[in-house]
Design an enzyme around this catalytic site. Structure first.
Site, PDB file in Angstrom:
ATOM      1  N   ASP A   1       0.817  -1.219   0.000  1.00 47.43           N
ATOM      2  CA  ASP A   1       0.000   0.000   0.000  1.00 47.43           C
ATOM      3  C   ASP A   1       0.844   1.260   0.000  1.00 47.43           C
ATOM      4  OD1 ASP A   1       0.946  -0.372   2.580  1.00 47.43           O
ATOM      5  OD2 ASP A   1      -1.010  -0.688   3.482  1.00 47.43           O
TER       6      ASP A   1
ATOM      7  N   ASN B   1      -7.642  -2.675  14.332  1.00 44.87           N
ATOM      8  CA  ASN B   1      -9.014  -3.097  14.009  1.00 44.87           C
ATOM      9  C   ASN B   1      -9.030  -4.328  13.094  1.00 44.87           C
ATOM     10  OD1 ASN B   1      -8.222  -2.045  11.568  1.00 44.87           O
ATOM     11  ND2 ASN B   1      -9.707  -0.386  11.509  1.00 44.87           N
TER      12      ASN B   1
ATOM     13  N   HIS C   1      -7.255  -4.706  10.297  1.00 46.95           N
ATOM     14  CA  HIS C   1      -7.015  -4.487   8.866  1.00 46.95           C
ATOM     15  C   HIS C   1      -5.685  -5.065   8.428  1.00 46.95           C
ATOM     16  CE1 HIS C   1      -5.123  -0.349   9.879  1.00 46.95           C
ATOM     17  NE2 HIS C   1      -4.199  -0.952   9.178  1.00 46.95           N
TER      18      HIS C   1
ATOM     19  N   GLU D   1      -9.757  -2.131   5.275  1.00 51.11           N
ATOM     20  CA  GLU D   1     -10.416  -1.832   6.547  1.00 51.11           C
ATOM     21  C   GLU D   1     -11.605  -2.773   6.776  1.00 51.11           C
ATOM     22  OE1 GLU D   1      -9.159   0.204   8.638  1.00 51.11           O
ATOM     23  OE2 GLU D   1      -8.405   2.039   7.708  1.00 51.11           O
TER      24      GLU D   1
HETATM   25  C1  GLP Z   1      -0.923   0.536   8.665  1.00 49.06           C
HETATM   26  C2  GLP Z   1      -0.507  -0.224   7.396  1.00 49.06           C
HETATM   27  C3  GLP Z   1      -0.595  -1.703   7.577  1.00 49.06           C
HETATM   28  C4  GLP Z   1       0.054  -2.073   8.881  1.00 49.06           C
HETATM   29  C5  GLP Z   1      -0.737  -1.505  10.036  1.00 49.06           C
HETATM   30  C6  GLP Z   1      -0.107  -1.782  11.370  1.00 49.06           C
HETATM   31  O1  GLP Z   1      -2.161   1.139   8.603  1.00 49.06           O
HETATM   32  N1  GLP Z   1      -1.208   0.140   6.211  1.00 49.06           N
HETATM   33  O2  GLP Z   1       0.020  -2.351   6.468  1.00 49.06           O
HETATM   34  O3  GLP Z   1       0.105  -3.463   9.013  1.00 49.06           O
HETATM   35  O4  GLP Z   1      -0.912  -0.133   9.884  1.00 49.06           O
HETATM   36  O5  GLP Z   1       0.975  -0.932  11.587  1.00 49.06           O
HETATM   37  P1  GLP Z   1       2.080  -1.185  12.662  1.00 49.06           P
HETATM   38  O6  GLP Z   1       2.870  -2.362  12.208  1.00 49.06           O
HETATM   39  O7  GLP Z   1       2.914   0.071  12.676  1.00 49.06           O
HETATM   40  O8  GLP Z   1       1.398  -1.425  13.951  1.00 49.06           O
END
Ligand code: GLP
Length: 234
Positions: A63, A129, A131, A136
């Site tokens: 992404d 959440n 995702h 989402e």
């Molecule tokens: C973001 C990214 C995800 C990621 C998630 C968790 O929104 N788009 O790909 O897995 O958050 O992030 P983190 O690993 O910093 O907790």
């Protein structure tokens, strides 16, 4: 799902590194699906410190934020160059172009890239959440690449990386759940108690669009690498 409980991100990173090396031993021209966020950082540190060779491999990121260019240190392109690509070059790195004038054309272009480069091993983090990527809760499970309006929960969670919440982009381009499910192998990293509920839903909850990561239960080769805090509700 194979759940590997680790005591540190370093230990988790080392397990993932071995899986990447096994994949490259089978095929040096493998395609790796990569992720940003804090969860895979332990793995990137281990990869950079190792002798792993990605020069024949291809990467496809999950992404990118809409509206942040590669010089913005919060763009995912900047993150990937900083954490991995500048130190471990690949044959080719793909990320969605969040600066594209025509986002719908970019979405089609990215789907074509994914179709031409089937992913051998995909890494994922998980949002609080549930995702994955920026898929989402409520996202259809067969969706391909799409432009996403980020939820208030994700904007709030990601605000820690920005000067304030107003600076967090409101949209992103994300690989879809349909494409993620086609990866031959998946590694999901989760650390910390703020991920515990999401991990419970992902591993033990019903398969539901309310917890996008729960679709991983339908796949045959998924490894969850997580610490005690993230697995505390299992
Ligand atoms: C973001 C990214 C995800 C990621 C998630 C968790 O929104 N788009 O790909 O897995 O958050 O992030 P983190 O690993 O910093 O907790």
């Amino acid at each position: 799902m194979d759940v590997r409980i680790v005591s540190s991100e370093e230990e988790g990173g080392k397990i993932a590194l071995e899986m990447f090396k096994d994949q490259l031993a089978k095929n040096p021209a493998s395609v790796f699906g990569l992720a940003t966020g804090s969860s895979p950082e332990g793995f990137y540190r281990e990869a950079v410190a190792s002798d792993i060779d990605f020069t024949k491999a291809t990467s496809i990121n999950l992404d990118e934020y809409v509206g942040l260019d590669e010089n913005n240190d919060q763009s995912y392109r900047y993150f990937m160059k900083d954490r991995l690509f500048d130190k471990k070059p690949f044959k080719k790195n793909y990320l969605p172009n969040g600066m594209a004038d025509d986002l719908e054309a970019e979405v089609k272009n990215y789907d074509e890239i994914i179709r031409e480069n089937p992913i051998d091993l995909q890494i994922l983090g998980i949002g609080r959440n549930g995702h994955i990527g920026f898929n989402e809760p409520g996202t259809p499970t067969d969706i391909t690449t799409h432009v996403v309006d980020l939820t208030p929960s994700t904007i709030e969670a990601n605000a820690r990386f920005f000067a304030n919440e107003d600076e967090v982009p409101r949209q992103a381009i994300s690989m879809g759940l349909g494409s993620i499910q086609k990866s031959k192998k998946i590694i999901l990293f989760a650390y910390g108690e703020e991920k515990a509920k999401a991990i419970q839903g992902c591993i033990e909850g019903p398969v539901t669009t309310h917890v996008p990561a729960s679709i991983l239960q339908n796949l045959s080769d998924v490894t969850v690498i997580a610490d005690n805090a993230a697995t505390s509700l299992l």
